[in-house]
Design a protein around this motif. Structure first.
Motif, PDB file in Angstrom:
ATOM      1  N   ARG A   7       5.095 -24.951  70.288  1.00 52.12           N
ATOM      2  CA  ARG A   7       5.589 -23.117  69.944  1.00 52.12           C
ATOM      3  C   ARG A   7       5.655 -23.722  68.781  1.00 52.12           C
ATOM      4  O   ARG A   7       6.222 -23.936  67.859  1.00 52.12           O
ATOM      5  CB  ARG A   7       6.436 -23.231  71.539  1.00 52.12           C
ATOM      6  CG  ARG A   7       6.084 -23.741  72.539  1.00 52.12           C
ATOM      7  CD  ARG A   7       5.328 -22.483  73.109  1.00 52.12           C
ATOM      8  NE  ARG A   7       4.760 -21.769  73.064  1.00 52.12           N
ATOM      9  CZ  ARG A   7       5.781 -20.476  73.859  1.00 52.12           C
ATOM     10  NH1 ARG A   7       6.523 -21.149  75.000  1.00 52.12           N
ATOM     11  NH2 ARG A   7       5.774 -18.953  73.476  1.00 52.12           N
ATOM     12  N   ARG A   8       5.806 -22.055  68.391  1.00 53.84           N
ATOM     13  CA  ARG A   8       5.486 -21.512  67.577  1.00 53.84           C
ATOM     14  C   ARG A   8       7.172 -20.034  67.003  1.00 53.84           C
ATOM     15  O   ARG A   8       6.866 -19.567  67.895  1.00 53.84           O
ATOM     16  CB  ARG A   8       4.728 -20.913  66.241  1.00 53.84           C
ATOM     17  CG  ARG A   8       3.956 -21.413  66.069  1.00 53.84           C
ATOM     18  CD  ARG A   8       2.529 -20.891  65.573  1.00 53.84           C
ATOM     19  NE  ARG A   8       2.783 -20.057  64.411  1.00 53.84           N
ATOM     20  CZ  ARG A   8       2.581 -19.637  62.719  1.00 53.84           C
ATOM     21  NH1 ARG A   8       1.760 -20.357  62.871  1.00 53.84           N
ATOM     22  NH2 ARG A   8       2.949 -18.525  62.439  1.00 53.84           N
ATOM     23  N   VAL A   9       7.638 -20.522  66.138  1.00 60.94           N
ATOM     24  CA  VAL A   9       9.427 -19.952  65.591  1.00 60.94           C
ATOM     25  C   VAL A   9       8.899 -18.658  64.608  1.00 60.94           C
ATOM     26  O   VAL A   9       8.945 -18.932  64.016  1.00 60.94           O
ATOM     27  CB  VAL A   9       9.731 -20.299  65.091  1.00 60.94           C
ATOM     28  CG1 VAL A   9      11.549 -19.192  65.284  1.00 60.94           C
ATOM     29  CG2 VAL A   9      10.030 -21.706  66.685  1.00 60.94           C
ATOM     30  N   HIS A  14       6.465 -22.309  57.219  1.00 66.44           N
ATOM     31  CA  HIS A  14       4.964 -22.660  57.798  1.00 66.44           C
ATOM     32  C   HIS A  14       4.885 -23.951  57.263  1.00 66.44           C
ATOM     33  O   HIS A  14       3.666 -25.050  58.512  1.00 66.44           O
ATOM     34  CB  HIS A  14       4.617 -21.976  56.727  1.00 66.44           C
ATOM     35  CG  HIS A  14       4.541 -20.671  56.523  1.00 66.44           C
ATOM     36  ND1 HIS A  14       3.746 -19.935  57.092  1.00 66.44           N
ATOM     37  CD2 HIS A  14       5.368 -19.480  55.921  1.00 66.44           C
ATOM     38  CE1 HIS A  14       3.654 -18.477  56.659  1.00 66.44           C
ATOM     39  NE2 HIS A  14       4.611 -18.292  56.683  1.00 66.44           N
ATOM     40  N   ASP A  15       5.518 -25.100  56.914  1.00 65.29           N
ATOM     41  CA  ASP A  15       5.636 -26.560  57.290  1.00 65.29           C
ATOM     42  C   ASP A  15       5.921 -26.989  58.746  1.00 65.29           C
ATOM     43  O   ASP A  15       5.519 -28.331  59.791  1.00 65.29           O
ATOM     44  CB  ASP A  15       6.289 -27.325  56.493  1.00 65.29           C
ATOM     45  CG  ASP A  15       5.775 -27.331  54.578  1.00 65.29           C
ATOM     46  OD1 ASP A  15       4.821 -27.244  54.605  1.00 65.29           O
ATOM     47  OD2 ASP A  15       6.922 -26.549  53.900  1.00 65.29           O
ATOM     48  N   ASP A  16       7.511 -26.147  59.352  1.00 67.59           N
ATOM     49  CA  ASP A  16       7.305 -27.524  60.414  1.00 67.59           C
ATOM     50  C   ASP A  16       7.478 -25.688  61.376  1.00 67.59           C
ATOM     51  O   ASP A  16       8.777 -25.299  61.366  1.00 67.59           O
ATOM     52  CB  ASP A  16       8.589 -27.841  60.369  1.00 67.59           C
ATOM     53  CG  ASP A  16       9.019 -28.438  61.831  1.00 67.59           C
ATOM     54  OD1 ASP A  16       7.695 -28.014  62.571  1.00 67.59           O
ATOM     55  OD2 ASP A  16      10.182 -29.202  62.310  1.00 67.59           O
TER      56      ASP A  16
END
Length: 86
Positions: A7-9, A14-16
């Protein structure tokens, strides 16, 4: 949440861009930020209960606009999109 799906936060590195251990999240549903997680770590219960107006360049008002999300009735782990604001 399945380990196979990363999932994206919202506003994440941008790297993690994924969720971090020890953090608390709400899932954004609908609107321009659909599917992202909002990091509410350190927010008071009152702040979490109000939701948030999150800055986004892809909403109706373009750069500097905001997407407004509020907790879902009966399931506050999900925040539903209420519309865009300047």
């Amino acid at each position: 949440m399945s380990e196979a799906i990363r999932r994206r936060v919202y506003g994440g590195d941008h790297d993690d861009p994924g969720p971090q251990p020890g953090h608390v999240y709400r899932e954004l549903v609908g609107g321009p930020l659909d599917g992202l997680l909002a990091d509410v770590t350190g927010w008071t219960p009152e702040e979490v209960g109000e939701g948030a107006a999150l800055t986004t360049e892809i909403g109706a008002f373009g750069p500097g606009g905001r997407a407004v999300y509020e907790p879902r009735d009966g399931d506050p782990l999900y925040w539903d999109w209420q519309g865009d604001a300047p």
